[in-house]
Scaffold this active site. Structure first.
Site, short mmCIF file in Angstrom:
data_model
loop_
_atom_site.label_atom_id
_atom_site.label_comp_id
_atom_site.label_asym_id
_atom_site.label_seq_id
_atom_site.Cartn_x
_atom_site.Cartn_y
_atom_site.Cartn_z
CD GLU A 148 -13.64 0.42 25.52
OE1 GLU A 148 -12.61 1.10 25.28
OE2 GLU A 148 -13.71 -0.79 25.25
N GLY A 160 0.78 -1.23 0.00
CA GLY A 160 0.00 0.00 0.00
C GLY A 160 0.81 1.27 0.00
CB THR A 161 4.34 2.09 0.62
OG1 THR A 161 4.91 0.96 -0.05
CG2 THR A 161 4.22 1.79 2.10
N GLY A 162 2.63 2.43 -2.40
CA GLY A 162 2.65 3.07 -3.72
C GLY A 162 3.78 2.63 -4.61
#
Length: 626
Positions: free
Chosen positions: A430, A210-212
């Site tokens: 939470e 996904g880093t291109g």
């Protein structure tokens, strides 16, 4: 109407014709149910005057018709002489034939029978020819896939009208600078050749998914304006031996004809893994393909102007011969973008999209640490989808924030029915996380707290870092462990019981503690040393075991140190929650009322802690953490 659906396939017509011909031949060759007549018996019947007519066919079949009964029987004569000659040899005289007035005729088969006989001999040849023609036509209709195993499947893109340039790539400025030299060489090779320089023959793009990497390769082609051949590493190898090497040769031949050009091999680790580590031995089809790639890359002439760009997220498993100078000379790393890089990537992906005036891309970039280019593109797309679902004319900030949460935790499940006791447990769980994240000095500030189920989580606390970090300190790791155990500590303190809701928190805490002891040298007893060696199979690319290079006494000490770290973090979590018990109840009750608290709403209930503790040492902190 699709005419191809109404068209009967040639193969089925052929099969139907074969069945009809076989049935006809079987019908014509059915044996006579009568007992066959011998030629000696026929001669005796002629002498006795029983035969009225004799018919001889070209197939040497003799048919005799009796006078009284009219019955017709068959026999076969010898093929080397006539019927009359054979009958005379058996004692029949011409006078017997004349006295009995026997009709003797010679007949020939009909045209239909002749055709059937010819087809019976030619049928295998015709069948094989038609089947071969059918397969060949089908192969031509499928882009010659069946008849061109050795041809390269690379897709060629012309560089005359580039669709992607360096303007479409953001967040990786250093990588663009490295690749700019490749573009200049393809445009003006004479400038480098005059100085005796040699451009790198291969550029390896390394980065997590996904880093291109693919986008960067296309941008290089677009900037240079040259043809671009794109192929995946897995497309080289097939089940047929020698196909991969043949495709490599064909690809490089095409590239040389279109020089200058770029060859882009995506996921090269599919074919470029280290040799000699396969399950089937060292001489398999994949290694033959890799050997051919090595030969082609090293055999380039200096004036071919063909550059290979490959992409992988596993450079550690590539063959060393592939990585040596002369093949892949340069390695370009595309890392996770920082906050400025993420903002630049968001600007690229929002280009041409209607954004609302309140959209703050800088704030979105700060809220997405660890996101890569593909994640940010998906973020903008999800925001656009949410805006369209809400019938808006532009993409708003709220939709983009919700898109971040959808990517990180999954979609909201508001329809999920939760009992009131379970809802109360989730609220305190939470709230425990949020309280500790707010009071500990090295934890990330609270951005949002909710008890609405999202994805697999019953609720979550979203903490956004104020700045990107590449290194984590021991204090930061300890405080993250304390914060992660805040949910379990709040359950035990309020309900005097614990649930399975903290399973993922316990897993993360245990893994962090073990890494601190065994990988990062953060133990006073064990010192600055790495314990254990990870083992993985190169052809699988996955860790399968851990080799113990330490004694059993050290293993026991590791377990004690891990237990000590986790227990210390849990004790600190309970102490801090006990100190801020009133805030814990206030935040939990507010969550039960409104289900979600933003950063501003949380700060209104718990404005600013005066004293923060970690490891039992008081730390004075001034100011708010908003």
């Amino acid at each position: 109407m699709n005419n191809s659906r109404n068209r009967i396939p040639v193969f089925y017509l052929l099969l139907f014709g074969v069945i009809i011909v076989m049935l006809i031949m079987q019908f014509m060759e059915q044996p006579n149910e009568q007992e066959p007549l011998t030629l000696n018996q026929l001669a005796a019947d002629i002498q006795d005057g029983y035969i009225a007519r004799l018919t001889v066919g070209e197939d040497d079949i003799v048919r005799a018709v009796y006078r009284i009964s009219g019955e017709e029987v068959e026999t076969r004569k010898e093929p080397n002489s006539t019927l009359v000659e054979q009958l005379i040899d058996l004692g029949v005289t011409p006078a017997d034939l004349a006295a009995d007035e026997i009709e003797l005729s010679i007949t020939s088969p009909s045209i239909f029978v002749r055709i059937i006989n010819i087809l019976a001999y030619l049928f295998p040849v015709i069948l094989l020819s038609v089947v071969f023609w059918f397969v060949f036509r089908q192969a031509q209709g499928s882009n010659n896939a069946a008849m061109s195993f050795g041809k390269s499947r690379a897709r060629m893109f012309s560089g005359d009208h580039p669709t992607i340039t360096f303007e479409d790539v953001a967040g990786v400025e250093e990588a663009k600078e490295d690749l700019q030299e490749v573009v200049e060489f393809l445009k003006e090779p004479e400038k480098f050749i005059a100085l005796g320089a040699r451009i790198p023959k291969g550029v390896l793009l390394v980065g997590q998914p996904g880093t291109g990497k693919t986008l960067m390769a296309k941008a290089v082609s677009g900037e240079a304006g040259v043809p671009f051949f794109s192929i995946s590493g897995s497309e080289f190898v097939e089940m047929f031996v020698g196909v991969g090497a043949s495709r490599v040769r064909d690809l490089f031949d095409q590239a040389k004809r279109h020089s200058p050009c770029i060859i882009f091999v995506d996921e090269i680790d599919a074919v470029g893994r280290q040799r000699g580590a396969g399950l089937g031995g060292s001489h398999d089809e994949r290694e033959q393909t890799l050997n051919q790639i090595l030969v082609e890359m090293d055999g380039f002439d200096t004036d071919t102007n063909v550059i290979i760009i490959a992409a992988t997220n596993r450079p550690d498993i590539l063959d060393p011969a592939l990585m040596r100078p002369g093949r892949f000379d340069r390695r370009v790393v595309l890392d996770q973008p920082d906050v400025r890089g993420r903002e630049a990537i968001l600007k690229v992906h929002t280009r041409g999209k209607p954004l609302a005036p309140e959209v703050d891309l800088a704030q979105l970039a700060r809220a997405t640490p660890g996101f890569v280019g593909a994640d940010l593109e998906n973020l903008v797309n999800e925001g656009a989808i949410l805006s369209a679902r809400r019938n808006k004319k532009s993409i708003g900030q709220d939709e983009l924030r919700e898109a971040i949460e959808r990517i990180m935790a999954g979609p909201e499940r508001k329809s999920r029915l939760i009992s009131e006791p379970e809802k109360k447990i989730v609220a305190y769980h939470e709230a425990g996380h949020a309280i500790l994240a707010h009071v500990l000095p090295n934890t990330d500030p609270v951005y949002k707290v909710t008890i609405i189920p999202r994805g697999l989580a019953g609720g979550y606390m979203w903490a956004v870092p104020e700045e990107d970090r590449t290194m984590l300190s021991r204090k930061k790791l300890l405080e993250n462990m304390i914060m992660a155990l805040g949910g379990r500590a709040a359950e035990e303190m309020v309900f005097d019981d614990i649930t399975t809701g903290a399973s993922s928190d316990l897993q993360n805490v245990t893994e962090t503690a073990r890494n601190m002891i065994m990988r990062w040298g953060m133990s006073e007893k064990l010192g600055t040393r790495v314990y254990g060696q990870k083992e993985e199979l190169v052809f699988l690319g996955r860790e399968i075991s851990e080799q113990k290079n330490y004694s059993e006494a050290i293993a026991e000490t590791i377990d004690q140190e891990v237990l000590s770290l986790v227990d210390e973090a849990y004790d600190q979590a309970k102490k801090l929650l006990k100190k801020y018990e009133d805030k814990l109840h206030a935040i939990a009750q507010k969550l039960l009322e409104v289900e979600t608290l933003t950063k501003e709403e949380f700060s209104a209930i718990f404005p600013s802690p005066i004293e923060k503790r970690i490891g039992g040492t008081p730390v004075q902190v001034n100011g708010s953490r908003e």
